[in-house]
Motif scaffolding. Structure first.
Motif, PDB file in Angstrom:
ATOM      1  N   GLY A 167     -22.231 -42.331 -21.952  1.00  0.00           N
ATOM      2  CA  GLY A 167     -23.344 -42.832 -21.156  1.00  0.00           C
ATOM      3  C   GLY A 167     -23.067 -44.181 -20.523  1.00  0.00           C
ATOM      4  N   ILE A 168     -21.813 -44.623 -20.566  1.00  0.00           N
ATOM      5  CA  ILE A 168     -21.413 -45.893 -19.940  1.00  0.00           C
ATOM      6  C   ILE A 168     -20.879 -45.545 -18.555  1.00  0.00           C
ATOM      7  N   LEU A 169     -21.769 -45.542 -17.580  1.00  0.00           N
ATOM      8  CA  LEU A 169     -21.411 -45.060 -16.255  1.00  0.00           C
ATOM      9  C   LEU A 169     -21.112 -46.206 -15.302  1.00  0.00           C
ATOM     10  N   MET A 170     -20.225 -45.960 -14.369  1.00  0.00           N
ATOM     11  CA  MET A 170     -19.895 -46.944 -13.342  1.00  0.00           C
ATOM     12  C   MET A 170     -20.923 -46.844 -12.221  1.00  0.00           C
ATOM     13  N   ASP A 171     -21.135 -47.964 -11.532  1.00  0.00           N
ATOM     14  CA  ASP A 171     -22.131 -47.986 -10.459  1.00  0.00           C
ATOM     15  C   ASP A 171     -21.717 -47.102  -9.297  1.00  0.00           C
ATOM     16  N   GLU A 172     -20.431 -47.092  -9.009  1.00  0.00           N
ATOM     17  CA  GLU A 172     -19.926 -46.295  -7.895  1.00  0.00           C
ATOM     18  C   GLU A 172     -18.462 -45.938  -8.149  1.00  0.00           C
ATOM     19  N   PRO A 173     -17.958 -44.891  -7.522  1.00  0.00           N
ATOM     20  CA  PRO A 173     -16.562 -44.501  -7.728  1.00  0.00           C
ATOM     21  C   PRO A 173     -15.597 -45.602  -7.287  1.00  0.00           C
ATOM     22  N   VAL A 174     -14.487 -45.709  -7.999  1.00  0.00           N
ATOM     23  CA  VAL A 174     -13.445 -46.669  -7.638  1.00  0.00           C
ATOM     24  C   VAL A 174     -12.577 -46.050  -6.549  1.00  0.00           C
ATOM     25  N   SER A 175     -12.441 -46.758  -5.442  1.00  0.00           N
ATOM     26  CA  SER A 175     -11.652 -46.241  -4.320  1.00  0.00           C
ATOM     27  C   SER A 175     -10.471 -47.134  -3.965  1.00  0.00           C
ATOM     28  N   SER A 176     -10.304 -48.237  -4.720  1.00  0.00           N
ATOM     29  CA  SER A 176      -9.184 -49.135  -4.457  1.00  0.00           C
ATOM     30  C   SER A 176      -7.909 -48.580  -5.082  1.00  0.00           C
ATOM     31  N   PHE A 177      -6.778 -49.287  -4.845  1.00  0.00           N
ATOM     32  CA  PHE A 177      -5.502 -48.862  -5.423  1.00  0.00           C
ATOM     33  C   PHE A 177      -5.617 -48.770  -6.935  1.00  0.00           C
ATOM     34  N   PRO A 178      -5.072 -47.746  -7.552  1.00  0.00           N
ATOM     35  CA  PRO A 178      -4.264 -46.649  -6.990  1.00  0.00           C
ATOM     36  C   PRO A 178      -5.062 -45.387  -6.649  1.00  0.00           C
ATOM     37  N   PHE A 179      -6.387 -45.500  -6.713  1.00  0.00           N
ATOM     38  CA  PHE A 179      -7.215 -44.316  -6.473  1.00  0.00           C
ATOM     39  C   PHE A 179      -7.299 -43.949  -4.994  1.00  0.00           C
ATOM     40  N   ASN A 180      -6.798 -44.826  -4.127  1.00  0.00           N
ATOM     41  CA  ASN A 180      -6.696 -44.465  -2.707  1.00  0.00           C
ATOM     42  C   ASN A 180      -5.415 -43.668  -2.431  1.00  0.00           C
ATOM     43  N   ILE A 181      -4.586 -43.488  -3.480  1.00  0.00           N
ATOM     44  CA  ILE A 181      -3.369 -42.690  -3.359  1.00  0.00           C
ATOM     45  C   ILE A 181      -3.560 -41.318  -4.001  1.00  0.00           C
ATOM     46  N   THR A 182      -4.146 -41.327  -5.201  1.00  0.00           N
ATOM     47  CA  THR A 182      -4.371 -40.085  -5.934  1.00  0.00           C
ATOM     48  C   THR A 182      -5.604 -40.235  -6.811  1.00  0.00           C
ATOM     49  N   GLY A 183      -6.268 -39.142  -7.079  1.00  0.00           N
ATOM     50  CA  GLY A 183      -7.456 -39.181  -7.917  1.00  0.00           C
ATOM     51  C   GLY A 183      -7.146 -39.257  -9.403  1.00  0.00           C
ATOM     52  N   ALA A 184      -5.882 -39.036  -9.775  1.00  0.00           N
ATOM     53  CA  ALA A 184      -5.505 -39.059 -11.190  1.00  0.00           C
ATOM     54  C   ALA A 184      -4.244 -39.898 -11.388  1.00  0.00           C
ATOM     55  N   PRO A 185      -4.294 -41.189 -11.065  1.00  0.00           N
ATOM     56  CA  PRO A 185      -3.086 -42.025 -11.145  1.00  0.00           C
ATOM     57  C   PRO A 185      -2.527 -42.160 -12.557  1.00  0.00           C
ATOM     58  N   MET A 186      -3.399 -42.156 -13.569  1.00  0.00           N
ATOM     59  CA  MET A 186      -2.884 -42.295 -14.935  1.00  0.00           C
ATOM     60  C   MET A 186      -2.071 -41.074 -15.335  1.00  0.00           C
ATOM     61  N   TYR A 187      -2.531 -39.908 -14.963  1.00  0.00           N
ATOM     62  CA  TYR A 187      -1.832 -38.683 -15.335  1.00  0.00           C
ATOM     63  C   TYR A 187      -0.513 -38.550 -14.584  1.00  0.00           C
ATOM     64  N   TYR A 188      -0.546 -38.818 -13.286  1.00  0.00           N
ATOM     65  CA  TYR A 188       0.696 -38.723 -12.516  1.00  0.00           C
ATOM     66  C   TYR A 188       1.660 -39.844 -12.898  1.00  0.00           C
ATOM     67  N   GLY A 189       1.116 -41.025 -13.154  1.00  0.00           N
ATOM     68  CA  GLY A 189       1.969 -42.135 -13.566  1.00  0.00           C
ATOM     69  C   GLY A 189       2.635 -41.870 -14.905  1.00  0.00           C
ATOM     70  N   SER A 190       1.872 -41.321 -15.839  1.00  0.00           N
ATOM     71  CA  SER A 190       2.437 -40.972 -17.139  1.00  0.00           C
ATOM     72  C   SER A 190       3.537 -39.924 -16.997  1.00  0.00           C
ATOM     73  N   THR A 191       3.291 -38.924 -16.153  1.00  0.00           N
ATOM     74  CA  THR A 191       4.299 -37.890 -15.932  1.00  0.00           C
ATOM     75  C   THR A 191       5.572 -38.488 -15.350  1.00  0.00           C
ATOM     76  N   MET A 192       5.430 -39.410 -14.398  1.00  0.00           N
ATOM     77  CA  MET A 192       6.596 -40.058 -13.812  1.00  0.00           C
ATOM     78  C   MET A 192       7.400 -40.813 -14.867  1.00  0.00           C
ATOM     79  N   SER A 193       6.715 -41.444 -15.797  1.00  0.00           N
ATOM     80  CA  SER A 193       7.411 -42.164 -16.860  1.00  0.00           C
ATOM     81  C   SER A 193       8.182 -41.208 -17.765  1.00  0.00           C
ATOM     82  N   PHE A 194       7.596 -40.056 -18.045  1.00  0.00           N
ATOM     83  CA  PHE A 194       8.292 -39.061 -18.858  1.00  0.00           C
ATOM     84  C   PHE A 194       9.543 -38.551 -18.135  1.00  0.00           C
ATOM     85  N   VAL A 195       9.401 -38.265 -16.856  1.00  0.00           N
ATOM     86  CA  VAL A 195      10.553 -37.801 -16.082  1.00  0.00           C
ATOM     87  C   VAL A 195      11.639 -38.875 -16.060  1.00  0.00           C
ATOM     88  N   GLY A 196      11.234 -40.127 -15.816  1.00  0.00           N
ATOM     89  CA  GLY A 196      12.195 -41.219 -15.784  1.00  0.00           C
ATOM     90  C   GLY A 196      12.925 -41.383 -17.109  1.00  0.00           C
TER      91      GLY A 196
END
Length: 207
Positions: free
Chosen positions: A128-157
């Motif tokens: 129930g701890i909601l944000m006032d509005e969606p975050v659209s700044s970096f890195p969310f202006n690149i992808t909607g799931a930056p943590m998941y893609y970033g984590s995957t990149m680290s695993f690949v690396g």
């Protein structure tokens, strides 16, 4: 020790138990936090455990998820050490590619955590701890799931840095389980905010 891969017997050593332990930990983490978060949303189990202090309950879940992530990463590296190195992954340029992926992956993860905050990152919506509005700044202006893609990149690396094909297979599993998690998380989270918006509109009509 026998290698169970007839076309290329040096790619992955399937006899190593550490490979399966790592694979299980990769699948377990998002399964765990999705189950616990939904139980919290519907039954407030963690909030009740912390005497109604939902922020503290969310921080406790955040610490648990973070700790499980560290444990998963340790199991991943342990599995890689037990796997064969492949010559195609030992090119002199490979470490530069590997470190670049790890660095970019960490930038995505850390910047998204900074943008969302602890509660925004670690499923505060379900408490129930909601944000006032969606975050659209970096890195969310690149992808909607930056943590998941970033984590995957680290695993690949990391897999490339070790030169282990098994690491690439486990990294593919990381991406797969994250995509499955997103297929559940995104609609559920969207409905949480849609419900909040409906309640706000209903409240204005009764004023």
């Amino acid at each position: 020790m026998s290698r169970i891969l007839s076309s290329n017997p040096t790619l992955i050593d399937f006899d190593q138990r550490s490979l399966y332990i790592s694979a299980l930990s990769i699948a377990f983490n998002p399964t765990f936090w999705n189950i616990v978060a939904r139980q919290e949303y519907h039954h407030k189990i963690l909030t009740r455990l912390f005497n109604g202090r939902r922020n503290l309950a969310c921080y406790a879940l955040a610490l648990t998820i973070f700790s499980l992530g560290l444990f998963r990463d340790a199991l991943f590296e342990r599995a890689l050490r037990h796997q064969p190195v492949h010559p195609s992954l030992t090119h002199p340029l490979m470490p530069y590619i590997a470190y670049s992926l790890i660095a970019l992956g960490n930038i995505l993860v850390l910047s998204s955590t900074w943008a969302l905050g602890i509660t925004g990152t670690y499923l505060g919506d379900y408490f129930g701890i909601l944000m006032d509005e969606p975050v659209s700044s970096f890195p969310f202006n690149i992808t909607g799931a930056p943590m998941y893609y970033g984590s995957t990149m680290s695993f690949v690396g990391t897999a490339l840095l070790y030169g282990r094909p098994a690491g690439l297979a486990l990294a593919a599993e990381v991406l797969a389980v994250y995509m499955v998690a997103l297929s559940y998380e995104d609609p559920f989270t969207s409905e949480i905010y849609a419900k909040r918006d409906r309640e706000r509109r209903a409240g204005k009509k009764t004023e």
